[in-house]
Design a protein around this motif. Structure first.
Motif, PDB file in Angstrom:
ATOM      1  N   ASP A  84      24.221 -45.948 -14.861  1.00  0.00           N
ATOM      2  CA  ASP A  84      25.510 -45.289 -15.079  1.00  0.00           C
ATOM      3  C   ASP A  84      25.625 -43.951 -14.353  1.00  0.00           C
ATOM      4  O   ASP A  84      26.683 -43.343 -14.357  1.00  0.00           O
ATOM      5  CB  ASP A  84      25.744 -45.063 -16.575  1.00  0.00           C
ATOM      6  CG  ASP A  84      26.093 -46.363 -17.298  1.00  0.00           C
ATOM      7  OD1 ASP A  84      25.947 -46.398 -18.537  1.00  0.00           O
ATOM      8  OD2 ASP A  84      26.501 -47.325 -16.624  1.00  0.00           O
ATOM      9  N   TYR A  85      24.533 -43.490 -13.746  1.00  0.00           N
ATOM     10  CA  TYR A  85      24.512 -42.158 -13.159  1.00  0.00           C
ATOM     11  C   TYR A  85      24.631 -42.227 -11.645  1.00  0.00           C
ATOM     12  O   TYR A  85      24.025 -43.073 -10.999  1.00  0.00           O
ATOM     13  CB  TYR A  85      23.251 -41.414 -13.595  1.00  0.00           C
ATOM     14  CG  TYR A  85      23.337 -41.043 -15.051  1.00  0.00           C
ATOM     15  CD1 TYR A  85      23.133 -41.992 -16.050  1.00  0.00           C
ATOM     16  CD2 TYR A  85      23.688 -39.755 -15.436  1.00  0.00           C
ATOM     17  CE1 TYR A  85      23.268 -41.668 -17.388  1.00  0.00           C
ATOM     18  CE2 TYR A  85      23.814 -39.421 -16.780  1.00  0.00           C
ATOM     19  CZ  TYR A  85      23.600 -40.388 -17.745  1.00  0.00           C
ATOM     20  OH  TYR A  85      23.736 -40.052 -19.073  1.00  0.00           O
ATOM     21  N   ASN A  86      25.427 -41.301 -11.108  1.00  0.00           N
ATOM     22  CA  ASN A  86      25.771 -41.323  -9.698  1.00  0.00           C
ATOM     23  C   ASN A  86      24.911 -40.398  -8.839  1.00  0.00           C
ATOM     24  O   ASN A  86      24.759 -40.627  -7.646  1.00  0.00           O
ATOM     25  CB  ASN A  86      27.240 -40.917  -9.526  1.00  0.00           C
ATOM     26  CG  ASN A  86      28.157 -41.694 -10.431  1.00  0.00           C
ATOM     27  OD1 ASN A  86      28.617 -41.200 -11.447  1.00  0.00           O
ATOM     28  ND2 ASN A  86      28.425 -42.950 -10.062  1.00  0.00           N
ATOM     29  N   TYR A  87      24.429 -39.322  -9.445  1.00  0.00           N
ATOM     30  CA  TYR A  87      23.694 -38.310  -8.682  1.00  0.00           C
ATOM     31  C   TYR A  87      22.393 -37.974  -9.410  1.00  0.00           C
ATOM     32  O   TYR A  87      22.371 -37.904 -10.640  1.00  0.00           O
ATOM     33  CB  TYR A  87      24.538 -37.031  -8.530  1.00  0.00           C
ATOM     34  CG  TYR A  87      25.893 -37.288  -7.928  1.00  0.00           C
ATOM     35  CD1 TYR A  87      27.017 -37.397  -8.738  1.00  0.00           C
ATOM     36  CD2 TYR A  87      26.044 -37.429  -6.549  1.00  0.00           C
ATOM     37  CE1 TYR A  87      28.259 -37.646  -8.196  1.00  0.00           C
ATOM     38  CE2 TYR A  87      27.291 -37.674  -5.999  1.00  0.00           C
ATOM     39  CZ  TYR A  87      28.393 -37.778  -6.824  1.00  0.00           C
ATOM     40  OH  TYR A  87      29.615 -38.028  -6.280  1.00  0.00           O
ATOM     41  N   TRP A  88      21.357 -37.726  -8.621  1.00  0.00           N
ATOM     42  CA  TRP A  88      20.031 -37.492  -9.171  1.00  0.00           C
ATOM     43  C   TRP A  88      19.362 -36.294  -8.512  1.00  0.00           C
ATOM     44  O   TRP A  88      19.558 -36.044  -7.310  1.00  0.00           O
ATOM     45  CB  TRP A  88      19.143 -38.717  -8.954  1.00  0.00           C
ATOM     46  CG  TRP A  88      19.585 -39.885  -9.743  1.00  0.00           C
ATOM     47  CD1 TRP A  88      20.561 -40.783  -9.428  1.00  0.00           C
ATOM     48  CD2 TRP A  88      19.073 -40.292 -11.013  1.00  0.00           C
ATOM     49  NE1 TRP A  88      20.697 -41.717 -10.422  1.00  0.00           N
ATOM     50  CE2 TRP A  88      19.790 -41.442 -11.413  1.00  0.00           C
ATOM     51  CE3 TRP A  88      18.082 -39.791 -11.869  1.00  0.00           C
ATOM     52  CZ2 TRP A  88      19.547 -42.098 -12.616  1.00  0.00           C
ATOM     53  CZ3 TRP A  88      17.837 -40.441 -13.058  1.00  0.00           C
ATOM     54  CH2 TRP A  88      18.558 -41.583 -13.427  1.00  0.00           C
ATOM     55  N   GLY A  89      18.576 -35.565  -9.301  1.00  0.00           N
ATOM     56  CA  GLY A  89      17.742 -34.516  -8.753  1.00  0.00           C
ATOM     57  C   GLY A  89      16.450 -35.095  -8.211  1.00  0.00           C
ATOM     58  O   GLY A  89      16.214 -36.303  -8.281  1.00  0.00           O
ATOM     59  N   GLN A  90      15.611 -34.218  -7.701  1.00  0.00           N
ATOM     60  CA  GLN A  90      14.381 -34.671  -7.064  1.00  0.00           C
ATOM     61  C   GLN A  90      13.245 -34.845  -8.063  1.00  0.00           C
ATOM     62  O   GLN A  90      12.221 -35.438  -7.739  1.00  0.00           O
ATOM     63  CB  GLN A  90      13.948 -33.670  -5.980  1.00  0.00           C
ATOM     64  CG  GLN A  90      13.184 -32.449  -6.473  1.00  0.00           C
ATOM     65  CD  GLN A  90      14.036 -31.452  -7.238  1.00  0.00           C
ATOM     66  OE1 GLN A  90      15.263 -31.557  -7.277  1.00  0.00           O
ATOM     67  NE2 GLN A  90      13.397 -30.470  -7.843  1.00  0.00           N
ATOM     68  N   GLY A  91      13.412 -34.328  -9.265  1.00  0.00           N
ATOM     69  CA  GLY A  91      12.420 -34.494 -10.310  1.00  0.00           C
ATOM     70  C   GLY A  91      11.477 -33.307 -10.429  1.00  0.00           C
ATOM     71  O   GLY A  91      11.257 -32.564  -9.466  1.00  0.00           O
ATOM     72  N   THR A  92      10.947 -33.142 -11.619  1.00  0.00           N
ATOM     73  CA  THR A  92       9.941 -32.113 -11.875  1.00  0.00           C
ATOM     74  C   THR A  92       8.857 -32.739 -12.754  1.00  0.00           C
ATOM     75  O   THR A  92       9.157 -33.484 -13.687  1.00  0.00           O
ATOM     76  CB  THR A  92      10.566 -30.864 -12.537  1.00  0.00           C
ATOM     77  OG1 THR A  92       9.585 -29.835 -12.658  1.00  0.00           O
ATOM     78  CG2 THR A  92      11.155 -31.168 -13.916  1.00  0.00           C
ATOM     79  N   GLN A  93       7.610 -32.444 -12.441  1.00  0.00           N
ATOM     80  CA  GLN A  93       6.488 -33.088 -13.109  1.00  0.00           C
ATOM     81  C   GLN A  93       6.122 -32.370 -14.392  1.00  0.00           C
ATOM     82  O   GLN A  93       6.013 -31.141 -14.439  1.00  0.00           O
ATOM     83  CB  GLN A  93       5.276 -33.150 -12.181  1.00  0.00           C
ATOM     84  CG  GLN A  93       4.044 -33.800 -12.784  1.00  0.00           C
ATOM     85  CD  GLN A  93       4.217 -35.289 -13.028  1.00  0.00           C
ATOM     86  OE1 GLN A  93       4.946 -35.967 -12.299  1.00  0.00           O
ATOM     87  NE2 GLN A  93       3.546 -35.800 -14.048  1.00  0.00           N
ATOM     88  N   VAL A  94       5.923 -33.159 -15.441  1.00  0.00           N
ATOM     89  CA  VAL A  94       5.433 -32.654 -16.726  1.00  0.00           C
ATOM     90  C   VAL A  94       4.117 -33.358 -17.038  1.00  0.00           C
ATOM     91  O   VAL A  94       4.051 -34.591 -17.002  1.00  0.00           O
ATOM     92  CB  VAL A  94       6.452 -32.921 -17.851  1.00  0.00           C
ATOM     93  CG1 VAL A  94       5.849 -32.608 -19.208  1.00  0.00           C
ATOM     94  CG2 VAL A  94       7.725 -32.109 -17.616  1.00  0.00           C
ATOM     95  N   THR A  95       3.088 -32.576 -17.299  1.00  0.00           N
ATOM     96  CA  THR A  95       1.789 -33.142 -17.632  1.00  0.00           C
ATOM     97  C   THR A  95       1.323 -32.545 -18.955  1.00  0.00           C
ATOM     98  O   THR A  95       1.245 -31.319 -19.091  1.00  0.00           O
ATOM     99  CB  THR A  95       0.748 -32.843 -16.534  1.00  0.00           C
ATOM    100  OG1 THR A  95       1.222 -33.369 -15.291  1.00  0.00           O
ATOM    101  CG2 THR A  95      -0.585 -33.479 -16.872  1.00  0.00           C
ATOM    102  N   VAL A  96       1.044 -33.417 -19.915  1.00  0.00           N
ATOM    103  CA  VAL A  96       0.605 -32.981 -21.238  1.00  0.00           C
ATOM    104  C   VAL A  96      -0.814 -33.486 -21.462  1.00  0.00           C
ATOM    105  O   VAL A  96      -1.056 -34.690 -21.435  1.00  0.00           O
ATOM    106  CB  VAL A  96       1.532 -33.500 -22.341  1.00  0.00           C
ATOM    107  CG1 VAL A  96       1.109 -32.932 -23.693  1.00  0.00           C
ATOM    108  CG2 VAL A  96       2.981 -33.138 -22.036  1.00  0.00           C
ATOM    109  N   SER A  97      -1.722 -32.581 -21.683  1.00  0.00           N
ATOM    110  CA  SER A  97      -3.125 -32.955 -21.878  1.00  0.00           C
ATOM    111  C   SER A  97      -3.479 -32.917 -23.363  1.00  0.00           C
ATOM    112  O   SER A  97      -2.921 -32.135 -24.128  1.00  0.00           O
ATOM    113  CB  SER A  97      -4.039 -32.023 -21.092  1.00  0.00           C
ATOM    114  OG  SER A  97      -3.826 -30.681 -21.489  1.00  0.00           O
ATOM    115  N   SER A  98      -4.426 -33.765 -23.712  1.00  0.00           N
ATOM    116  CA  SER A  98      -4.828 -33.852 -25.125  1.00  0.00           C
ATOM    117  C   SER A  98      -5.932 -32.877 -25.447  1.00  0.00           C
ATOM    118  O   SER A  98      -6.521 -32.269 -24.575  1.00  0.00           O
ATOM    119  CB  SER A  98      -5.284 -35.274 -25.442  1.00  0.00           C
ATOM    120  OG  SER A  98      -6.341 -35.654 -24.584  1.00  0.00           O
TER     121      SER A  98
END
Length: 120
Positions: A106-120
């Motif tokens: 449903d979405y027409n435009y997108w960003g390039q993304g940003t990484q999220v890393t969660v460590s235990s």
């Protein structure tokens, strides 16, 4: 044409928080956050109607994530609390000029993304 630039990703320990930002050159009627873990399909996280501010969340995001917008700054945020290792992935913001769902189609435009890393 709408241009979207995400920021705010990073590495945190489980239980920590991050706030993602999406700066938009223009808006759709609806903005959404999506994520994609390595080897998995992209999934919707949350969306917000720009006009009303009405929000909707994926089940895994309810109670932990908050989507908001600042119309004056043309920015949409995703506050993520109580992060878990399974929240690790690339997070994308997207703009829709039509439907406001958690379906990426449903979405027409997108960003390039940003990484999220969660460590235990």
């Amino acid at each position: 044409q709408v241009q979207l630039v995400e920021s705010g990703g990073g590495s945190v320990q489980a239980g920590g928080s991050l706030r993602l930002s999406c700066a938009a050159s223009g808006y759709g009627s609806c903005m959404g956050w999506f994520r994609q873990a390595s080897g998995k399909e992209r999934e919707g996280v949350a969306r917000i109607y720009i006009g009303s501010g009405n929000t909707y969340y994926a089940d895994f995001a309810k109670g932990r994530f908050t989507i908001s917008r600042d119309r004056a700054k043309n920015t949409v945020y995703l506050q993520m609390d109580s992060l878990k290792p399974e929240d690790t992935g690339a997070y994308y913001c997207a703009a829709s000029r039509g439907s406001c769902s958690l379906r990426s189609d449903d979405y027409n435009y997108w960003g390039q993304g940003t990484q999220v890393t969660v460590s235990s």
